[in-house]
Design an enzyme around this catalytic site. Structure first.
Site, PDB file in Angstrom:
ATOM      1  CE  LYS A  30      -3.864   2.189   2.736  1.00  0.00           C
ATOM      2  NZ  LYS A  30      -4.711   1.901   3.751  1.00  0.00           N
ATOM      3  CB  SER A  69      -7.857   3.881   2.828  1.00  0.00           C
ATOM      4  OG  SER A  69      -7.418   3.225   3.788  1.00  0.00           O
ATOM      5  CB  SER A  83      -8.418   1.063   5.697  1.00  0.00           C
ATOM      6  OG  SER A  83      -9.081   2.126   5.450  1.00  0.00           O
TER       7      SER A  83
HETATM    8  N1  GLN Z   1     -13.223   4.367   6.282  1.00  0.00           N
HETATM    9  C1  GLN Z   1     -12.859   4.674   7.570  1.00  0.00           C
HETATM   10  C2  GLN Z   1     -12.389   6.386   7.216  1.00  0.00           C
HETATM   11  O1  GLN Z   1     -12.687   6.835   6.258  1.00  0.00           O
HETATM   12  C3  GLN Z   1     -11.592   4.023   7.846  1.00  0.00           C
HETATM   13  C4  GLN Z   1     -10.492   4.093   7.128  1.00  0.00           C
HETATM   14  C5  GLN Z   1      -9.170   3.357   7.436  1.00  0.00           C
HETATM   15  O2  GLN Z   1      -9.486   2.430   8.093  1.00  0.00           O
HETATM   16  N2  GLN Z   1      -8.231   3.983   7.046  1.00  0.00           N
HETATM   17  O3  GLN Z   1     -11.763   6.690   8.013  1.00  0.00           O
END
Ligand code: GLN
Length: 481
Positions: free
Chosen positions: A76, A151, A175
């Site tokens: 990532k 994400s 995410s």
């Molecule tokens: N979707 C969640 C957010 O927007 C989690 C994102 C994540 O785990 N980095 O914060």
């Protein structure tokens, strides 16, 4: 070759059936063929990958190889990679070449993996659909009009399309698990402190945790074994021996108590998703586990608590991106204030700005007690729910996402509906617990994720349960056409 497990590929490499260079080239060819449409990668490190593969082949010949030596993976783009662009999905870091490797990257390098490239992601890991990336949305390989989740959407889509053997991701509020669910792969968020955060660009430091995204639980065990462990460069890293995740995959599970979380099967979960979960539960029972209903009565507070804590921490973490030391700088600044304003204004996208605003407000004098402190208290209450549940069960179970992959653009103008994508994943981040998502039966032709939650440092047990379920089912082997 792209359907083989890490164990099979490793055996093939050791036996000389194929070389790491050949294996790497195979995945580079797949990336070239499919990624034009998917947009899962932001950076392809072809030359470096082939050089690493050659080094891996030499290591294998010298008899000094481990199970990951010569295995091509994707990182990532939140992990710093020495000499390679590390953008975090943001224009702010579009010109940032990291001078060092994150600990996760170093450990996997030491194990001999080959890095194929860096995967697309929501900007600074803020999002559930990969639509906030500066580099454009990632397409879900199961249906390219749909999102892959976020994400870690690039890693999830890349795994679903088998563009690498495995991938890394990070999970602050879901995410790893939510995109794993939407793309039909296996993803594990470890216990907070199990994997080093050093060199992983910070979103919300008290929640962020890195983990593997793979085609199976067995492959996740191999990856986690290399990623986990104490790191003196991360003050929240826990000094505790790493379990033998691979060796524990076949541990006896007879009599294990699995708690079905009542609140995660209420309204908000559609009928198809509910039926998919039920089929998975029925198969789990064949392993001799016992299921009981349990309650996490305060779980409905997790999304509101998270959306105070995470923005608060991000507003602090992202203050370092000011156009002075590194990252984007505006042209021709008139004075210091103009430099800050325009660099940050141009460098960050709308969702990141929204969170910085919310977080700055929540931390400001006069509001700190009402918002940030209150959210931290709620967090303790949520952790208390889990503590109580784990007094009577060994593992908890629920869906990873309330729905299958939604259409690109469907929620992008409605942040609250987007935030609700993580309704089943966020509570464990607030509590610091480990959890994983694994493929359940498809719902209307799209992947659905079954989520397993464990007590602190019980990744081994989660992986064993997931692995043994994957031995008697084939949902994890389904791939998009
Ligand atoms: N979707 C969640 C957010 O927007 C989690 C994102 C994540 O785990 N980095 O914060």
């Amino acid at each position: 070759m792209h359907f083989k497990s890490i164990a099979e590929l490793s055996a093939g490499l050791q036996a000389g059936d194929f070389s790491s260079v050949e294996l790497t080239q195979h995945f580079l060819d797949r990336i070239e063929r499919f990624d034009g449409e998917l947009n899962a990668l932001v950076t392809l490190t072809k030359d470096q990958a082939l050089a690493q593969a050659e080094a891996a082949d030499a290591r294998i010949r010298s008899g000094d190889a481990g199970p990951l030596t010569g295995i091509p993976i994707l990182h990532k783009d939140i992990f710093c990679t020495e000499g390679v662009k590390t953008s975090c999905g943001s224009r702010m870091l579009d010109n940032f070449i990291s001078p060092y490797d994150a600990t996760v990257v170093t450990r996997l390098k030491d194990a001999g993996v080959v890095m194929l490239g860096k995967t697309n992601m929501d900007e600074f890991a803020m999002g559930s659909s990969n639509e906030t990336s500066f580099y454009g949305p990632v397409k879900n390989p199961w249906d390219t009009e749909r999102v892959p989740g976020g994400s870690s959407g690039g890693s999830a889509a890349g795994m679903a399309a088998r563009l690498g053997v495995a991938a890394t991701g990070t999970d602050t509020g879901g995410s790893i698990r939510q995109p794993a669910a939407l793309c039909g792969i296996t993803g594990l968020k470890p216990t907070y402190g199990r994997v080093s955060r050093y060199g992983m660009i910070a979103f919300a430091s008290s929640l962020d945790q890195a983990g593997p995204m793979t085609r199976s639980a067995e492959d996740a065990a191999y990856l986690l074994a290399a990623m986990a462990g104490f790191d003196e460069r991360d003050s929240t890293s826990v000094d505790r021996p790493v379990d033998d995740y691979v060796g524990q995959l076949n541990q006896p599970l007879e009599g294990l108590r699995v708690g079905i979380v009542k609140e995660f099967f209420g309204e908000g979960l559609n009928a198809g998703m509910s039926a998919s979960m039920q089929t998975a539960i029925d198969e789990l029972k064949k392993l001799g586990v016992e299921t009981v209903e349990v309650s996490l009565p305060n779980s409905h507070y997790s999304v509101p608590a998270y959306y105070v804590v995470a923005p608060a921490e991000c507003s602090s973490n992202l203050s370092r991106f000011d156009g002075v030391r590194f990252g984007h700088r505006c042209d021709d600044p008139q004075d210091l204030e103009d430099l800050y304003k325009r660099s940050r204004g141009e460098g960050f996208g709308a969702e990141v700005k929204r969170r910085i605003m919310i977080g700055t407000y929540a931390l400001s004098a006069g509001y700190y007690d009402a918002y940030y402190l209150k959210a931290q208290q709620v967090r303790q209450v949520i952790a208390g729910d889990f503590r109580k549940a784990f007094e009577s069960v060994d593992v908890l179970l629920g869906p990873a996402s309330p729905e299958t992959a939604f259409r690109i653009g469907e929620k992008s103008d409605d942040p609250v509906s987007m935030y609700l994508s993580d309704i089943y994943t966020i509570a464990v981040n607030l509590a610091g617990l480990p959890a994983m998502s694994l493929p359940a039966p498809l719902v209307d032709g799209l992947p659905a994720g079954l989520q397993l939650f464990g007590n602190y440092f019980e990744e081994g047990r989660l992986l064993a349960l997931a692995h043994q379920l994957q031995q008697i089912t084939d949902w994890h082997q389904q791939t998009p056409s």
